[in-house]
Design a protein around this motif. Structure first.
Motif, PDB file in Angstrom:
ATOM      1  N   ASP A 193       2.334  47.469  26.958  1.00  0.00           N
ATOM      2  CA  ASP A 193       2.653  48.693  26.207  1.00  0.00           C
ATOM      3  C   ASP A 193       4.055  48.877  25.834  1.00  0.00           C
ATOM      4  N   ALA A 194       5.005  47.634  25.826  1.00  0.00           N
ATOM      5  CA  ALA A 194       6.322  47.687  25.103  1.00  0.00           C
ATOM      6  C   ALA A 194       6.170  48.192  23.775  1.00  0.00           C
ATOM      7  N   ARG A 195       7.026  48.794  23.432  1.00  0.00           N
ATOM      8  CA  ARG A 195       7.111  49.351  21.901  1.00  0.00           C
ATOM      9  C   ARG A 195       8.487  49.102  21.241  1.00  0.00           C
ATOM     10  N   ILE A 196       8.211  49.198  19.797  1.00  0.00           N
ATOM     11  CA  ILE A 196       9.363  49.188  19.050  1.00  0.00           C
ATOM     12  C   ILE A 196      10.279  50.255  19.171  1.00  0.00           C
ATOM     13  N   LEU A 197      11.773  49.969  19.504  1.00  0.00           N
ATOM     14  CA  LEU A 197      12.724  50.913  19.368  1.00  0.00           C
ATOM     15  C   LEU A 197      12.846  51.530  18.012  1.00  0.00           C
ATOM     16  N   ASP A 198      13.015  52.757  17.675  1.00  0.00           N
ATOM     17  CA  ASP A 198      13.425  53.271  16.423  1.00  0.00           C
ATOM     18  C   ASP A 198      14.850  52.978  16.095  1.00  0.00           C
ATOM     19  N   ASN A 199      15.599  53.243  16.999  1.00  0.00           N
ATOM     20  CA  ASN A 199      17.031  53.160  16.984  1.00  0.00           C
ATOM     21  C   ASN A 199      17.974  52.868  18.299  1.00  0.00           C
ATOM     22  N   VAL A 200      18.797  52.122  18.217  1.00  0.00           N
ATOM     23  CA  VAL A 200      19.644  51.654  19.444  1.00  0.00           C
ATOM     24  C   VAL A 200      21.239  52.017  19.146  1.00  0.00           C
ATOM     25  N   THR A 201      21.920  52.217  20.192  1.00  0.00           N
ATOM     26  CA  THR A 201      23.431  51.984  19.957  1.00  0.00           C
ATOM     27  C   THR A 201      23.787  50.720  19.897  1.00  0.00           C
ATOM     28  N   TYR A 202      24.974  50.390  19.263  1.00  0.00           N
ATOM     29  CA  TYR A 202      25.782  49.028  19.214  1.00  0.00           C
ATOM     30  C   TYR A 202      25.806  48.569  20.710  1.00  0.00           C
ATOM     31  N   ASN A 203      26.262  49.337  21.473  1.00  0.00           N
ATOM     32  CA  ASN A 203      26.540  48.704  23.027  1.00  0.00           C
ATOM     33  C   ASN A 203      25.297  48.771  23.645  1.00  0.00           C
ATOM     34  N   GLU A 204      24.134  49.272  23.437  1.00  0.00           N
ATOM     35  CA  GLU A 204      22.990  49.132  24.141  1.00  0.00           C
ATOM     36  C   GLU A 204      22.286  47.758  23.481  1.00  0.00           C
ATOM     37  N   ILE A 205      22.222  47.700  22.242  1.00  0.00           N
ATOM     38  CA  ILE A 205      21.704  46.146  21.957  1.00  0.00           C
ATOM     39  C   ILE A 205      22.654  45.194  22.248  1.00  0.00           C
ATOM     40  N   CYS A 206      24.066  45.308  22.499  1.00  0.00           N
ATOM     41  CA  CYS A 206      24.898  44.120  22.981  1.00  0.00           C
ATOM     42  C   CYS A 206      24.191  43.958  24.370  1.00  0.00           C
ATOM     43  N   GLN A 207      24.327  44.899  25.155  1.00  0.00           N
ATOM     44  CA  GLN A 207      23.713  44.496  26.455  1.00  0.00           C
ATOM     45  C   GLN A 207      22.372  43.798  26.546  1.00  0.00           C
ATOM     46  N   LEU A 208      21.536  44.530  25.880  1.00  0.00           N
ATOM     47  CA  LEU A 208      20.128  43.988  25.820  1.00  0.00           C
ATOM     48  C   LEU A 208      20.192  42.485  25.241  1.00  0.00           C
ATOM     49  N   ALA A 209      20.905  42.120  24.246  1.00  0.00           N
ATOM     50  CA  ALA A 209      20.989  40.763  23.924  1.00  0.00           C
ATOM     51  C   ALA A 209      21.755  39.869  24.637  1.00  0.00           C
ATOM     52  N   HIS A 210      22.676  40.397  25.525  1.00  0.00           N
ATOM     53  CA  HIS A 210      23.615  39.421  26.320  1.00  0.00           C
ATOM     54  C   HIS A 210      22.688  39.085  27.566  1.00  0.00           C
ATOM     55  N   GLU A 211      21.594  40.107  27.833  1.00  0.00           N
ATOM     56  CA  GLU A 211      20.866  39.865  29.062  1.00  0.00           C
ATOM     57  C   GLU A 211      19.354  39.467  28.805  1.00  0.00           C
ATOM     58  N   GLY A 212      19.256  38.724  27.494  1.00  0.00           N
ATOM     59  CA  GLY A 212      18.004  38.023  27.553  1.00  0.00           C
ATOM     60  C   GLY A 212      17.377  38.437  26.143  1.00  0.00           C
ATOM     61  N   ALA A 213      17.420  39.485  25.664  1.00  0.00           N
ATOM     62  CA  ALA A 213      16.793  39.851  24.386  1.00  0.00           C
ATOM     63  C   ALA A 213      17.525  39.024  23.289  1.00  0.00           C
ATOM     64  N   LYS A 214      16.544  38.402  22.457  1.00  0.00           N
ATOM     65  CA  LYS A 214      16.847  37.282  21.694  1.00  0.00           C
ATOM     66  C   LYS A 214      16.720  37.828  20.282  1.00  0.00           C
ATOM     67  N   VAL A 215      16.435  38.923  19.782  1.00  0.00           N
ATOM     68  CA  VAL A 215      16.478  39.037  18.480  1.00  0.00           C
ATOM     69  C   VAL A 215      17.553  38.897  17.638  1.00  0.00           C
TER      70      VAL A 215
END
Length: 411
Positions: A193-215
């Protein structure tokens, strides 16, 4: 001029049908009054005839390593091919277009071949072409050093190109088009049930990307953040609005991303090995300094570092664990080693200063009998280390605990 930067990944350019779809996206931006600057990656992925990895495999078939300079010249070819093909596609639709290499677009980098960093962007050629009414297509992933040498930007380089051009042109937005509909709360292959995030902050997406999210590559986000240029991560294949990445207090249209949610997503990195050393058992002066310096000299990157008067803990990738062990043994150190671990990150701008977040994480994992081997935190992220065979169970438990599949958060 109202500049809009659009970046299209290799999977979006794989067939003529897909390239026609991309051209339609670009034409829609023109019709909406934008001057689009389009950044393209090489066509397809490994195995496809013009993908960067395919070109590399062809050149290295003789079994000899190429010098870094020549590798950059070769690796820049894929984006040149896709850019020229996109110009042809747009012209067939009756749209004026021009292709620019990274050098022609003013992407000036340092001299580090294969992993160069952008020093500055001189957009005058891009602006000049746009003022003539042309759609400007730019090769991603590449630039030119101050010595005039072709360079490439390393992993995620086309994202970085798009962000750098967006900042240089003061673009209204940077659209990253890919084969997914946006940034998700977790890997959908693990969480149903993972869902699309409508919005995230710059800091949040930097952390998600550094920690394995590859979008999206975190370096691209860091560049866009310098001028608060919004980024939208969108699908080439649907009309979904995707995920907006912006600052904490920006409002884009009717979307206010200053929310009270705790967590935005759960990311993960598998295939890591934990090293644990008891300081009292290490018979050298300044053990932390000696250990980390020796590993750095061996070109071993370490992560998830905890240092206390009693313990030193860190992780490395599984594939370099044997080398790291040898380095430490050369110092007379025999660490406790635990291979096949996974680092799981709970990321959210709302985490900072909120009591009880760690207790939710511990409770969620305890309910699933997942042992926490190590933990750490920052103002937007809490990390835990678990055994890799418990990774899926841990990610699913955290996703449930923070109700990320339903767009809610733990109060």
């Amino acid at each position: 001029m109202r500049f809009l930067v659009q970046k299209f990944g290799g999977t979006s350019l794989l067939t003529q049908e897909l390239r026609d779809r991309v051209a339609t996206r670009i034409a829609e931006a023109v019709d909406e009054g934008y001057a689009p600057v389009v950044v393209v990656s090489a066509i397809g992925r490994a195995g496809e005839p013009y993908a960067t990895d395919t070109l590399l495999n062809f050149a290295l078939a003789a079994g000899r390593d190429l010098p870094a300079r020549e590798l950059d010249i070769l690796m820049s070819c894929g984006e040149v091919i896709s850019g020229v093909v996109m110009v042809n596609t747009l012209q067939r639709m009756g749209r004026q277009a021009v292709f620019l290499t990274g050098a022609q677009a003013g992407i000036i980098t340092d001299h580090n071949h294969n992993d160069a960093r952008i020093l500055r962007v001189d957009p005058k050629n891009v602006i000049s072409q746009a003022k003539e009414g042309k759609i400007v297509i730019v090769a991603g992933f590449q630039g030119i050093s101050e010595e005039g040498e072709i360079t490439t930007l390393g992993r995620g380089g086309s994202d970085t190109t798009a962000a750098a051009l967006g900042v240089a042109l003061n673009a209204e937005c940077i659209d990253i088009f890919t084969d997914v509909e946006g940034i998700m709360t977790a890997d959908p292959r693990i969480v149903e049930d993972a869902r699309i995030l409508d919005n995230v902050t710059y800091n949040e997406i930097c952390q998600l990307a550094h920690e394995g999210a590859k979008v999206i590559h975190p370096r691209a986000v860091e560049i866009a953040m310098q001028k608060n240029i919004p980024i939208r991560v969108r699908s080439t294949f649907t009309n979904s609005p995707g995920t907006l990445v912006a600052s904490h207090n920006q409002v884009y249209g009717t979307i206010d991303i200053t929310t009270d949610r705790l967590a935005s997503g759960v990311a993960h990195i598998a295939g890591v090995t934990q090293f644990k050393l008891t300081v009292s058992e290490v018979n050298i002066d300044n053990p932390a300094l000696r250990i980390f310096k020796a590993l750095a000299l061996a070109d071993i990157s370490i992560d998830f570092i905890n240092v206390s008067p009693e313990l030193i803990m860190f992780t490395v990738k599984d594939e370099v664990a044997k080398k790291a062990t040898a380095v430490l043994q050369n110092l007379g150190i025999h660490p406790q080693i635990r291979p096949n671990c996974a680092k799981i990150s709970t990321v959210g701008a709302g985490i900072h200063g909120v009591p009880g977040v760690m207790s939710h994480i511990v409770e969620a994992l305890a309910e699933e009998q997942v042992e926490i081997l190590q933990s750490s935190d920052s103002h937007t992220t809490i990390w835990v280390l678990v055994q890799q065979d418990q990774m899926h169970k841990a990610i699913q438990a955290l996703h449930r605990k923070f109700e990320l599949g339903h767009g809610k958060n733990v109060p």
